[in-house]
Scaffold this motif. Structure first.
Motif, short mmCIF file in Angstrom:
data_model
loop_
_atom_site.label_atom_id
_atom_site.label_comp_id
_atom_site.label_asym_id
_atom_site.label_seq_id
_atom_site.Cartn_x
_atom_site.Cartn_y
_atom_site.Cartn_z
N TYR A 1 0.82 -1.20 0.00
CA TYR A 1 0.00 0.00 0.00
C TYR A 1 0.86 1.25 0.00
O TYR A 1 0.65 2.18 -0.78
CB TYR A 1 -0.91 -0.01 1.22
CG TYR A 1 -1.63 1.29 1.45
CD1 TYR A 1 -1.41 2.02 2.60
CD2 TYR A 1 -2.50 1.80 0.51
CE1 TYR A 1 -2.06 3.22 2.80
CE2 TYR A 1 -3.14 3.00 0.71
CZ TYR A 1 -2.92 3.70 1.86
OH TYR A 1 -3.56 4.89 2.06
N PHE A 2 1.87 1.26 0.91
CA PHE A 2 2.68 2.47 0.99
C PHE A 2 3.48 2.71 -0.27
O PHE A 2 3.68 3.83 -0.70
CB PHE A 2 3.61 2.41 2.19
CG PHE A 2 2.90 2.54 3.49
CD1 PHE A 2 2.96 1.54 4.44
CD2 PHE A 2 2.14 3.65 3.76
CE1 PHE A 2 2.28 1.66 5.63
CE2 PHE A 2 1.45 3.79 4.94
CZ PHE A 2 1.52 2.78 5.88
N GLN A 36 1.35 3.88 -3.44
CA GLN A 36 0.82 5.23 -3.49
C GLN A 36 1.66 6.12 -4.38
O GLN A 36 1.18 7.09 -4.94
CB GLN A 36 0.84 5.83 -2.08
CG GLN A 36 -0.36 5.50 -1.28
CD GLN A 36 -0.34 6.22 0.04
OE1 GLN A 36 0.72 6.47 0.58
NE2 GLN A 36 -1.49 6.54 0.53
N TRP A 37 2.95 5.77 -4.47
CA TRP A 37 3.82 6.63 -5.25
C TRP A 37 3.88 6.20 -6.70
O TRP A 37 3.82 7.00 -7.60
CB TRP A 37 5.22 6.63 -4.64
CG TRP A 37 5.21 7.08 -3.23
CD1 TRP A 37 5.31 6.32 -2.11
CD2 TRP A 37 5.01 8.42 -2.78
NE1 TRP A 37 5.20 7.10 -1.00
CE2 TRP A 37 5.02 8.38 -1.37
CE3 TRP A 37 4.81 9.63 -3.41
CZ2 TRP A 37 4.86 9.52 -0.60
CZ3 TRP A 37 4.66 10.78 -2.65
CH2 TRP A 37 4.69 10.70 -1.26
N MET A 75 -5.37 4.68 -7.95
CA MET A 75 -5.04 6.09 -8.08
C MET A 75 -4.58 6.48 -9.46
O MET A 75 -5.03 7.49 -9.99
CB MET A 75 -4.00 6.47 -7.04
CG MET A 75 -4.59 6.56 -5.65
SD MET A 75 -3.38 7.14 -4.49
CE MET A 75 -4.04 6.52 -3.00
#
Lengths: 340, 400
Positions: free
Chosen positions: A174-175, A178-179, A217
């Protein structure tokens, strides 16, 4: 025979599992040397001592500056599982400190840790993944993990690992995603996460939904999510009992419905009434995600028609004390009441 | 007490019957009787001790560099001594070897057994520090207790009050423990707080990101819509333009071509493309023929006139000549000549004609010409070209 111990009993604060720590400045260098010793017991005890010392960030800084990391890198390949698991624990504790993370990035620890993904001992892998999670929570760390090309392996691991580790892995993913989610999308993360949304474990479901949110995203992600028919599953998750699952599912929907295709898929799956129910739950995360998702759906004419009847709810929320909620509610009312 | 052992009476050694030291050579596995045992002797009689003058003695070199010759001699001496001993051993009577399973043992054979109290028990001990161990710390030196023992009794409450004294110690202990635990708890709390903050930030970030994406999407859709509408509008305008142009072009073309037909017809008519066939026929066929005929007639007329003129001239000249001749020869008659006859005839006819011609030149009709032509011959065939020229002159004048 003369012995250095005066009394028969050991002093109360000596831990037989730890090696004795030298005084002052000599402590960490001596530990470093002992870590290199060929004797297994010495190494283990030195590692235990190091574990305790590294909780203090100053000690962590000093340890890194004298080059403990290289010694620890060698120890990762040790044959004894205790040594490995303690080494990984040291890494984990160091990753909680900012100096530790900096040191990791400078000494290329991420790649050195990678072979341990295949470690047969569960405890070792657990600490390894916890280290990765800590590292990924910082932007630099996440970028470094992405740049090292580990994401495809992690995605594969998510499929085959045990549940305990799956949870931690999902956090890491997840972390990182995000990028930059492109690597994960290329390695077919969407179908894998799709399966995990059906898992019986609450935590896994919520984390899988959160990772799905991160995947949605970028634009490619949204397209893929629509192609794999994940949106109806997310909508069905809105019936779940666990708050986290609800929040994350609403979040994922929020991103997936930005595209027109996504909007209609969600509307067809009947997302509107379920999202309206979420508005009543008093948890901030759930509310804002639900409001945002409804805002997205309100841009479609069908959605707008239905939501016009429930505008009063949004207007109530406008008066909420939390700024994020009131702002989101204002935007939502504006979108719902928009006329061409 | 007799010993079943051997005495060695060597020149060098004077042995006193000292307690027997059963000396086991630790550096060899079994006791070699052949080897020279070390004997302890009286120091006074030890060869190694130097007595007397020390300045003029033959001193042994120090053991570092023994003279090789000396060494050799010593070795020789040793060997010889050994050999002598061996020989003596051989000759000495010994008790036979023990039977299988038995062993020789020393035994006291006197009447009264004597306790061998002077047998000193020797035990080999050795001590060596580990080569590479650190020197252990010296043990605390506790001197032996000296002095008198004295006792005293401490009653309760005399020395110290436990509760008061223990307080600072307890405080320190408890303080340290709490400090340690606080540190640990703080670390955990710090991490938890960081996590919480991060979560909040994430939520906000996700929210904002979603908002941004939504607005982006909206913008994109609007842009697309605008583009489409603009396209439509452009197309419409274009079509309008085209139609306007078409209409204008059509109108212009119509105007331009409006009087095309009349003008075409006019010009055609002007150019004589519409004609009455009979009129045309008359114009094309008849009139030229007519003119041609007229031309011919007038030509004939001219030719006739010219001929007439020539005739008259001829006649006049002939008459003149004749008259001249007559004048000369009055009685003479004209020769019977064709010419003369003709001339004669022609005199009359010609003169009449001449007169007539002079009168009726302008009023001569056509029908008169042909007979005149038939009636006379052209006397001057050579001068026909003059006639031709004259004819052409005449015809040129007469042609319209």
């Amino acid at each position: 025979m003369a012995s250095p111990l005066i009394s028969q009993y050991l002093p109360p604060d000596i831990d037989p599992t730890k090696v004795s720590i030298a005084y002052g400045r000599r402590a960490l260098p001596k530990l470093n040397e002992e870590l290199n010793s060929p004797d297994l017991l010495t190494r283990q005890r030195a590692l235990m001592a190091l574990c305790d010392l590294v909780h203090d960030p100053e000690n962590a800084y000093e340890a890194i500056s004298i080059g403990c990391l290289n010694t620890l890198k060698l120890l990762l390949k040790d044959a004894d599982s205790t040594v490995r698991h303690k080494t990984l624990e040291v890494f984990y504790i160091m990753a909680s400190h900012s100096v530790g993370r900096e040191g990791f990035l400078k000494n290329r620890i991420i790649l050195a840790l990678a072979p341990n993904l295949e470690d047969p001992v569960l405890l070792c892998r657990r600490f390894l993944h916890m280290t990765y999670v800590r590292l990924a929570q910082v932007p630099k760390g996440a970028h470094a993990i992405i740049a090292s090309g580990l994401i495809p392996y992690l995605v594969k691991k998510v499929q085959i690992e045990v549940e305990e580790i799956k949870e931690i892995l999902l956090d890491t993913l997840y972390f990182c995603l995000q990028w930059d989610a492109s690597q994960a999308l290329q390695s077919d993360a969407v179908p894998i996460l799709h399966e995990m949304l059906f898992s019986l474990n609450d935590v896994i479901r919520s984390k899988a939904a959160r990772t799905m949110m991160a995947l949605c995203m970028p634009r490619d992600g949204k397209k893929k999510v629509w192609e794999y028919n994940v949106i109806p599953i997310l909508v069905s998750l809105l019936n779940d009992s666990n708050i986290d699952v609800l929040a994350n599912a609403a979040g994922a929907l929020m991103f997936a419905t930005v595209t027109t295709a996504g909007k209609y898929a969600a509307l067809d799956a009947g997302a509107l009434p379920l999202l309206m129910n979420l508005l009543d739950i008093n948890v901030v995360k759930v509310r804002i995600n639900a409001i945002k998702a409804l805002t997205m759906l309100a841009e479609a004419p069908e959605g707008r028609v239905e939501l016009l009847q429930k505008v009063y709810k949004f207007k109530e929320l406008r008066r909420s004390s939390i700024s994020a909620i009131s702002r989101a509610a204002t935007i939502a009312t504006k979108v719902i009441e928009w006329k061409p | 007490m007799w010993r079943l052992s051997d005495f060695f009476l060597g020149k060098e050694h004077l042995i006193q019957p000292l307690p027997f030291y059963y000396f086991k050579d630790i550096y060899s596995e079994d006791l070699e009787i052949d080897e020279e045992p070390v004997h302890y002797g009286n120091i006074m009689y030890d060869r190694r001790v130097i007595r007397g003058n020390t300045y003029a003695l033959h001193s042994y070199p120090p053991s570092t560099q023994p003279d090789p010759v000396e060494l050799q001699r010593q070795q020789e001496a040793k060997r010889k001594a050994l050999a002598r001993r061996r020989a003596r051993e051989h000759l000495r009577p010994r008790s036979p070897e023990p039977v299988e399973g038995r062993k020789h043992v020393d035994v006291q054979t006197e009447l009264y057994l004597e306790e061998l109290a002077d047998r000193i028990i020797e035990v080999d001990m050795e001590c060596q520090t580990d080569a590479f161990l650190d020197r252990p710390p010296t043990p605390l030196f506790i001197p032996a207790k000296t002095g008198k023992d004295v006792a005293t009794q401490i009653l309760e409450g005399e020395l110290f009050d436990f509760d008061i004294e223990v307080k600072p110690m307890l405080e320190v202990l408890v303080g340290k423990t709490i400090e340690q635990s606080l540190l640990e708890v703080m670390e955990e709390e710090e991490l938890a707080e960081l996590q919480k903050q991060q979560q909040q930030f994430e939520e906000l970030r996700n929210l904002e990101l979603a908002e941004v994406q939504r607005l982006e999407e909206q913008e994109r859709r609007h842009q697309q819509e605008k583009e489409r509408r603009r396209e439509q509008q452009l197309q419409q305008l274009q079509k309008q333009n085209e139609t306007a142009q078409k209409i204008a072009a059509r109108a212009y073309a119509q105007v331009y071509l409006a009087d095309l037909i009349p003008s075409v017809f006019g010009s055609l008519r002007d150019n004589g493309y519409f004609y009455d066939p009979t009129e045309r026929d008359i114009e094309i066929g008849f009139l030229p023929w007519l003119m041609h005929e007229v031309d011919k007639t007038i030509e004939y007329n001219m030719v006739g006139r010219v001929v007439l003129d020539m005739l008259i001239r001829e006649v006049v000249e002939n008459r003149l000549n004749m008259f001249e001749q007559l004048a000369v020869k009055e009685p003479k008659k004209t020769l019977p000549d064709n010419k003369d006859e003709e001339q004669g005839e022609s005199f009359t006819i010609g003169s009449e004609q001449f007169a007539e011609e002079q009168e009726s030149l302008p009023t001569r009709s056509f029908q008169d010409v042909p007979p005149e032509k038939d009636s006379f011959q052209m006397p001057f065939g050579d001068n026909l070209d003059i006639f031709d020229m004259k004819e052409s002159d005449v015809s040129e004048d007469k042609e319209p």
